[in-house]
Design an enzyme around this catalytic site. Structure first.
Site, PDB file in Angstrom:
ATOM      1  N   LYS A  61      10.423  -0.645   8.803  1.00 16.62           N
ATOM      2  CA  LYS A  61       9.342  -1.052   7.916  1.00 16.62           C
ATOM      3  C   LYS A  61       9.028   0.033   6.889  1.00 16.62           C
ATOM      4  O   LYS A  61       8.607   1.136   7.238  1.00 16.62           O
ATOM      5  CB  LYS A  61       8.081  -1.363   8.724  1.00 16.62           C
ATOM      6  CG  LYS A  61       6.896  -1.799   7.861  1.00 16.62           C
ATOM      7  CD  LYS A  61       5.661  -2.075   8.695  1.00 16.62           C
ATOM      8  CE  LYS A  61       4.477  -2.471   7.811  1.00 16.62           C
ATOM      9  NZ  LYS A  61       3.253  -2.746   8.603  1.00 16.62           N
ATOM     10  N   SER A 116       1.435  -7.029   6.908  1.00 24.61           N
ATOM     11  CA  SER A 116       2.170  -6.243   5.935  1.00 24.61           C
ATOM     12  C   SER A 116       3.647  -6.040   6.271  1.00 24.61           C
ATOM     13  O   SER A 116       4.415  -5.528   5.445  1.00 24.61           O
ATOM     14  CB  SER A 116       1.511  -4.873   5.784  1.00 24.61           C
ATOM     15  OG  SER A 116       1.522  -4.166   7.015  1.00 24.61           O
ATOM     16  N   SER A 140      -0.457  -7.334  11.353  1.00 25.06           N
ATOM     17  CA  SER A 140       0.629  -7.136  10.393  1.00 25.06           C
ATOM     18  C   SER A 140       2.020  -7.361  10.960  1.00 25.06           C
ATOM     19  O   SER A 140       2.982  -7.419  10.202  1.00 25.06           O
ATOM     20  CB  SER A 140       0.558  -5.725   9.794  1.00 25.06           C
ATOM     21  OG  SER A 140      -0.550  -5.617   8.944  1.00 25.06           O
TER      22      SER A 140
END
Length: 373
Positions: A61, A116, A140
């Site tokens: 990520k 996210s 997220s």
């Protein structure tokens, strides 16, 4: 098949598909192939026993994701690139910005994948990689997992290292299967595989946690998936003495994350923000303890709505069913729960007592084995 071949195939898939998906901000072609060649050399020398993830392509990520990927790399996984996260200029986080533009939902390009961990979910859902790391501060990992139709695990807060100073965020993973997620968990936690849980596992169902206002369709999809798990003998729904009725964690979460902030449409509670936040957290912890005294699992929809468009979510917080468990620290997992009328996936959220991450993965594996994952 050798690690170099597996990684080269993943890189080829990314090069072909990411022009439209925009799931990656960086792709590390040369470094990934070098790493795969080293894995092959270790395997040829007989050292593969210490590499349970030998040659598995993984995405991390964001551009700084390699910092937390050490255990995966030590297990033989090969990082092929950094996935998209929200870009600057907007307060909502349920979107991603890749190197080629906005990240799109692989099921409907006009919809967001969630965030996210946006690119991570898309990369896994599109079959570009089997595993992608995520971070979950308010949902997220779980929200993009639900909206992209993959499995997403948020670990128990504090169980794994996190750079988040507030303690609200925890590392997580997005995966195409519970078996893959369990392999990630063993690599990063050092814990052995969980034993098969005694079935069926008792679970409490809550459509809204007592405060959220989810749309009917994601509730219906999550409930239908829960009922199929009951029919398959994976879980057994029980009624607690009192329904799960948490206090809205939103103002408390925002006070802890950004002192003085208040979610749209809500009224700040009286008194100092942080003091009130700690009272809300303590009260919700008490109520959740009551739920877990009745059953080791709590089931809810993952997200209150279907994926929104790229223009944003409006005044609705997509985190309304997830951030309670960042505040409380409980591990939580989103399992695919079918598709809505718009063609987009939904999720069923499992929550377990602190430290019971392996239980969530074991239950998810049982669900998949019985055709319900």
């Amino acid at each position: 098949m050798r690690a170099v071949d597996v990684v080269a195939a993943a890189l080829e898939r990314i090069d072909r598909a990411d022009r439209e998906l925009c799931a990656f901000v960086e792709v590390w072609h040369e470094e990934a192939l070098r790493r795969a060649a080293k894995v092959d050399a270790l395997l040829d020398a007989g050292g593969g026993g210490a590499l349970p993830l030998a040659g598995v392509p993984v995405a991390v990520k964001g551009r700084h994701g390699l910092r937390a990927a050490g255990p995966l790399l030590a297990a033989g996984a090969v990082a092929v690139g950094a996935t998209s996260v929200p870009g600057p200029g907007t307060p909502w986080r349920t979107w991603g910005l890749g190197a080629r533009g906005r990240t799109v939902n692989p099921w409907r390009p006009d919809r967001t994948p969630g965030g996210s961990s946006a690119g991570a979910a898309v990369a896994v859902a599109a079959g570009l990689v089997p595993l992608a790391t995520g971070g979950d501060g308010a949902g997220s990992v779980r929200i993009p997992a639900a909206w992209c139709g993959v499995l997403g695990l948020k670990t128990t807060n504090g169980r794994l290292p996190s750079a988040d100073r507030t303690g609200l965020a925890a590392p997580g993973v997005l995966a195409r299967s519970a078996a893959d997620a369990a392999a990630w968990w063993r690599a990063v936690s050092g814990e052995p595989a969980a034993a098969r849980p005694p079935l069926p596992v008792a679970a409490v169902w809550s459509p809204d946690l007592g405060f959220a206002g989810p749309d009917p369709e994601p509730v219906a999809l999550a409930r239908a998936t829960a009922e199929r798990l009951v029919a398959a003998g994976v879980v057994r729904l029980v009624r607690p003495r009192e329904p799960v009725r948490l206090r809205d964690p939103g103002p408390a979460w925002l006070a802890l994350r950004t002192p003085g902030a208040t979610p749209p449409g809500s009224t700040p509670e009286p008194g100092p923000g942080l003091a009130t936040a700690h009272r809300v957290r303590a009260e919700n912890d008490r109520r959740l303890a009551g739920s877990f005294a009745a059953a080791p699992l709590l089931l809810t929809p993952t997200a209150p709505t279907a994926p929104h468009g790229h223009e944003g979510p409006g005044d609705r917080y997509s985190t309304s069913l997830t951030w309670a468990f960042n505040l409380s620290g409980h591990p939580a997992l989103s399992l695919p729960a079918g598709f809505g009328r718009d063609g987009c996936p939904a999720g069923l959220q499992f929550v377990a007592p602190h430290g019971q991450d392996a239980l969530l993965l074991a239950v998810a594996r049982e669900a998949e084995a019985r055709g319900e994952g």
